[in-house]
Structures are given as structure tokens and as C-alpha cells.
Design an enzyme around this catalytic site. Structure first.
Site, PDB file in Angstrom:
ATOM      1  N   GLU A 113      10.349 -60.696 -61.186  1.00 14.55           N
ATOM      2  CA  GLU A 113      11.521 -60.255 -62.034  1.00 14.55           C
ATOM      3  C   GLU A 113      11.868 -58.595 -62.329  1.00 14.55           C
ATOM      4  O   GLU A 113      10.858 -57.622 -61.839  1.00 14.55           O
ATOM      5  CB  GLU A 113      10.945 -60.191 -63.788  1.00 14.55           C
ATOM      6  CG  GLU A 113      11.299 -59.572 -65.332  1.00 14.55           C
ATOM      7  CD  GLU A 113      11.794 -58.531 -65.358  1.00 14.55           C
ATOM      8  OE1 GLU A 113      12.318 -56.779 -65.737  1.00 14.55           O
ATOM      9  OE2 GLU A 113      10.427 -57.685 -64.908  1.00 14.55           O
ATOM     10  N   HIS A 166      16.836 -59.989 -73.695  1.00 10.79           N
ATOM     11  CA  HIS A 166      15.328 -59.683 -72.880  1.00 10.79           C
ATOM     12  C   HIS A 166      14.499 -58.281 -74.040  1.00 10.79           C
ATOM     13  O   HIS A 166      13.310 -58.364 -74.412  1.00 10.79           O
ATOM     14  CB  HIS A 166      15.076 -58.745 -71.511  1.00 10.79           C
ATOM     15  CG  HIS A 166      15.734 -59.697 -70.792  1.00 10.79           C
ATOM     16  ND1 HIS A 166      15.889 -60.765 -70.294  1.00 10.79           N
ATOM     17  CD2 HIS A 166      17.210 -59.385 -70.131  1.00 10.79           C
ATOM     18  CE1 HIS A 166      16.589 -61.953 -69.581  1.00 10.79           C
ATOM     19  NE2 HIS A 166      16.992 -60.778 -69.070  1.00 10.79           N
ATOM     20  N   ASP A 167      15.244 -57.123 -73.859  1.00 17.80           N
ATOM     21  CA  ASP A 167      14.044 -55.795 -74.547  1.00 17.80           C
ATOM     22  C   ASP A 167      13.838 -56.188 -75.845  1.00 17.80           C
ATOM     23  O   ASP A 167      12.309 -55.810 -76.693  1.00 17.80           O
ATOM     24  CB  ASP A 167      14.977 -54.971 -74.062  1.00 17.80           C
ATOM     25  CG  ASP A 167      14.899 -54.276 -72.446  1.00 17.80           C
ATOM     26  OD1 ASP A 167      13.708 -55.518 -71.354  1.00 17.80           O
ATOM     27  OD2 ASP A 167      15.901 -53.631 -71.828  1.00 17.80           O
ATOM     28  N   ASN A 215      13.585 -63.193 -61.439  1.00 19.59           N
ATOM     29  CA  ASN A 215      15.961 -63.000 -61.548  1.00 19.59           C
ATOM     30  C   ASN A 215      16.017 -62.656 -60.542  1.00 19.59           C
ATOM     31  O   ASN A 215      17.045 -62.317 -59.953  1.00 19.59           O
ATOM     32  CB  ASN A 215      16.094 -62.097 -62.769  1.00 19.59           C
ATOM     33  CG  ASN A 215      15.281 -61.540 -63.361  1.00 19.59           C
ATOM     34  OD1 ASN A 215      14.073 -60.758 -63.126  1.00 19.59           O
ATOM     35  ND2 ASN A 215      15.332 -60.718 -65.253  1.00 19.59           N
ATOM     36  N   ASP A 267      20.541 -54.468 -72.905  1.00 16.15           N
ATOM     37  CA  ASP A 267      19.400 -55.038 -73.801  1.00 16.15           C
ATOM     38  C   ASP A 267      18.451 -53.548 -74.176  1.00 16.15           C
ATOM     39  O   ASP A 267      17.842 -53.792 -75.506  1.00 16.15           O
ATOM     40  CB  ASP A 267      19.043 -56.096 -72.776  1.00 16.15           C
ATOM     41  CG  ASP A 267      17.955 -55.274 -71.840  1.00 16.15           C
ATOM     42  OD1 ASP A 267      18.540 -54.944 -71.473  1.00 16.15           O
ATOM     43  OD2 ASP A 267      17.155 -56.160 -71.713  1.00 16.15           O
ATOM     44  N   ASN A 272      12.238 -55.738 -63.872  1.00 13.82           N
ATOM     45  CA  ASN A 272      11.322 -54.693 -63.498  1.00 13.82           C
ATOM     46  C   ASN A 272      10.362 -54.703 -63.553  1.00 13.82           C
ATOM     47  O   ASN A 272       9.629 -53.193 -63.013  1.00 13.82           O
ATOM     48  CB  ASN A 272      10.716 -54.517 -65.346  1.00 13.82           C
ATOM     49  CG  ASN A 272      11.737 -53.949 -66.799  1.00 13.82           C
ATOM     50  OD1 ASN A 272      12.651 -54.023 -65.781  1.00 13.82           O
ATOM     51  ND2 ASN A 272      12.102 -55.080 -67.655  1.00 13.82           N
TER      52      ASN A 272
HETATM   53  C1  BDR Z   1      14.919 -56.638 -67.592  1.00 13.00           C
HETATM   54  O1  BDR Z   1      15.613 -55.486 -66.317  1.00 13.00           O
HETATM   55  C2  BDR Z   1      16.743 -54.909 -67.145  1.00 13.00           C
HETATM   56  O2  BDR Z   1      17.750 -55.144 -66.376  1.00 13.00           O
HETATM   57  C3  BDR Z   1      16.626 -55.474 -68.451  1.00 13.00           C
HETATM   58  O3  BDR Z   1      16.724 -54.238 -69.305  1.00 13.00           O
HETATM   59  C4  BDR Z   1      15.447 -55.812 -68.867  1.00 13.00           C
HETATM   60  O4  BDR Z   1      14.626 -54.948 -69.420  1.00 13.00           O
HETATM   61  C5  BDR Z   1      15.225 -58.724 -66.918  1.00 13.00           C
HETATM   62  O5  BDR Z   1      14.365 -58.053 -66.025  1.00 13.00           O
HETATM   63 CA    CA Z   2      15.426 -52.522 -69.354  1.00 16.13          CA
END
Ligand code: BDR
Ligand code: CA
Length: 318
Positions: A161, A236-237, A155, A14, A163
Site C-alpha cells: 500500500e 481510505h483516510d 495499490n 481523502d 503509505n
Molecule cells: C493512501 O495513500 C494516499 O494516496 C491516500 O491519501 C491514502 O492515505 C491510500 O493508499
Molecule cells: Ca493520506
């Protein structure tokens, strides 16, 4: 006039979509790389491969941190494969890297480029290091639009999350910097999926770039979709880019966001103060308590509008 920006990334499928979108719609002055979806060696090579196949080699790539500020790195091979960009067959890159490291590149660019925007779409280590090295940086950054965190669940863990969890200490530095922040978190990005229908439309463009992108989205949708149960990987990105170029793709609400750096169950969580919001996460009453908002948090995404934009832009590539 196009907004000037540096994209700070860990490609990552992404991330590639974000680079392609930003390179056409913004005055993209550089790509800085960071550990995250894979090792820094991998994410940097992946960035080089993207600028080569998409004919974007005039955009400098500066390599950043291989490790978080205070923790060992964690990668995401279950979503992005061992290379960080499994799926398409790409050539080993030949484009050289910029001689500066990512932190120096960001700092120097902030002096020479007025109204610079930062687009961090990986762990926030490079941006936090730049802020720590030069506390006057916030005055020279117009806005940060970042992909990270969540208003709801995570996630990588139930609370966090990916990042943010990769480097919560860095995220804390960024969220307390005073720079205007747009936070595009999972609650919004999960509303925009690479469904089989959209992947088909990507492939039908028929160019080299769109074929690579379609291969990426197929691989990524198996990995991400496999984890979430959704009918495709979440975009996402690129939504962090879209947030700056089309105000109608995402809806935001101002909130205070604190990053948990020490929780037993909530490490890496973005704790968003939404006590003035209704069940649809839109404000139903004036905020009467809590700390002042430090971020605009994305709450609703218009998937159709995003995809029309993305497909139009993708069709401009070789
Ligand atoms: C984020 O984590 C990475 O795996 C993806 O590139 C995105 O930036 C989503 O949680
Ligand atoms: Ca990313």
C-alpha cells in the site's frame, strides 16, 4: 466526551475528508503534515487551505518530515494531481503554521494531553521519528488508528500500500512500538467508495465546503477509480477517523502485522498473520501459532453507515 487526537497527514483528497470528519467528531488538537501524496510544501499548503475554507483555523498545523527516514520520497500525482489536491479552485492560504515542527508538536502534546490518539493517514515518518526521539512516548499514547497497509493486495505495488511503501522503515518502528494499533488497510477501505450517487449527495449540500469536497471527489475518483476500475475513489483516510468514533462502521480482527523492509517483490508489504481466519477474514478458530497480535486489522466496512455519518458532518460546514 470527544476523544483527543492529532491527525498526521499528507493532503491528499481523502486526507481532507479525514480532517473534516475529525474536526467535528473529535477533540482535534492539531494537524501535522508529512511528505507523501505530494511534496511537504504542497501537503502543508493543502492543509492550510482546508482549515481556511472550512473555518477550522484554530486547529494548529505543524510541518513535519519532507523525506522518509531512509529512502527518497515518492509522490502520487496520478491519483492526487501535481498539487496533491487538484480539482477545486482554492485560494493561497494566509493562516500561519505552528512554530514547532511536527515531531516536537506530537511529543509536547503527548505530555500535556491525557489519552491522546494519533491518526496517521500518510507515510509514518513523523510518528516513527517521535518514537525514536522519545522511547517513553508509547506510554502516553492511548491508541493509533492508521490508514495504511493491506490484508490482501496493495495499490502502489502488488504487495504494498502507498503509505507504507513510502516509508517502510518508519512503519516498522510504529508497528513494533507496543502502542495499541488499529490498521485500516486497503482491503477494508476499498469497500467504501465515492460512487457517483454519493458524490451527487455531497454536491447537493450546496455549501462552499461541500462544493470543494465534491470537486475533490470527482477529480480523485477519476484518478483512483481509473487505477482500480472501481466506480469511485476509496474513502481510505476518513475511515481511520470513523474507526474511533463509530464502532459499527468497521469490524476488526487481532493479528500480528510485520512490515517488509527488504523484500525483492514485497517491499512495504504489511504481512498480516491471519492463519486463524476463514475466507471472509473473520476468526474461525483460536490462534495457536505465530507472534502475539500487535494490531487490530480492519476486515469489513459498512459503506452505507460511513456515508450517512460523513454526509451529516459535511452538512455542518460553511
Ligand atoms: C493512501 O495513500 C494516499 O494516496 C491516500 O491519501 C491514502 O492515505 C491510500 O493508499
Ligand atoms: Ca493520506
Amino acid at each position: 466526551m470527544k476523544l483527543s487526537a492529532i491527525i498526521d497527514c499528507d493532503p491528499g483528497h481523502d486526507d481532507v475528508m479525514a480532517i473534516l470528519l475529525a474536526a467535528r467528531t473529535m477533540d482535534l488538537r492539531g494537524i501535522t503534515t508529512v511528505h507523501g501524496n505530494a511534496s511537504l510544501v504542497d501537503t502543508t499548503r493543502n492543509a492550510q487551505q482546508v482549515v481556511e475554507f472550512a473555518d477550522l483555523t484554530s486547529i494548529p498545523i505543524a510541518k513535519g518530515f519532507a523525506h522518509p527516514l531512509a529512502r527518497p520520497p515518492r509522490y502520487a500525482p496520478g491519483v492526487h494531481g501535481e498539487s496533491g489536491l487538484d480539482g477545486p479552485t482554492l485560494q493561497p492560504p494566509t493562516v500561519p503554521l505552528h512554530p514547532q515542527n511536527a515531531v516536537d508538536f506530537i511529543l509536547e502534546s503527548s505530555h500535556s494531553i491525557p489519552n491522546l490518539h494519533l491518526l496517521p493517514i500518510g507515510p509514518l515518518t513523523n510518528v516513527a521519528a517521535a518514537l525514536s526521539l522519545d522511547p517513553s512516548l508509547p506510554a502516553r499514547i492511548k491508541q493509533i488508528s492508521l490508514m495504511g497497509g493491506s490484508l490482501t493486495f496493495g495499490n502502489a505495488t502488488p504487495a504494498a500500500e502507498f503509505n507504507i511503501l513510502c516509508d517502510p522503515e518508519a512503519a516498522h518502528v510504529v508497528f513494533t512500538s507496543g502502542i495499541p494499533i488499529k490498521m485500516i488497510g486497503l482491503n477494508a477501505t476499498r469497500q467504501v467508495l465515492a460512487t457517483p450517487e454519493y458524490r451527487k449527495r455531497v454536491r447537493s449540500i450546496g455549501s462552499t465546503t461541500s462544493t470543494h469536497v465534491a470537486d475533490m471527489l470527482d477529480f480523485y475518483s477519476r484518478g483512483e477509480g481509473g487505477h482500480t476500475g472501481l466506480p469511485g475513489g476509496a474513502m481510505h483516510d476518513p475511515l481511520a477517523v470513523a474507526a474511533l468514533i463509530d464502532p459499527d462502521i468497521l469490524t476488526f480482527e487481532p493479528m500480528h502485522v510485520a512490515v517488509e523492509t527488504n523484500g525483492t517483490y514485497t517491499d512495504g508489504m504489511t504481512l498480516c498473520d491471519g492463519r486463524h481466519l476463514g475466507e471472509d477474514f473473520r476468526a474461525i478458530k483460536p490462534r495457536t501459532r505465530g507472534a502475539e497480535p500487535n494490531a487490530e486489522v480492519a476486515v469489513v466496512a459498512d459503506a452505507k453507515r460511513f456515508w450517512e455519518l460523513f454526509l451529516d458532518i459535511l452538512a455542518t460546514y460553511p
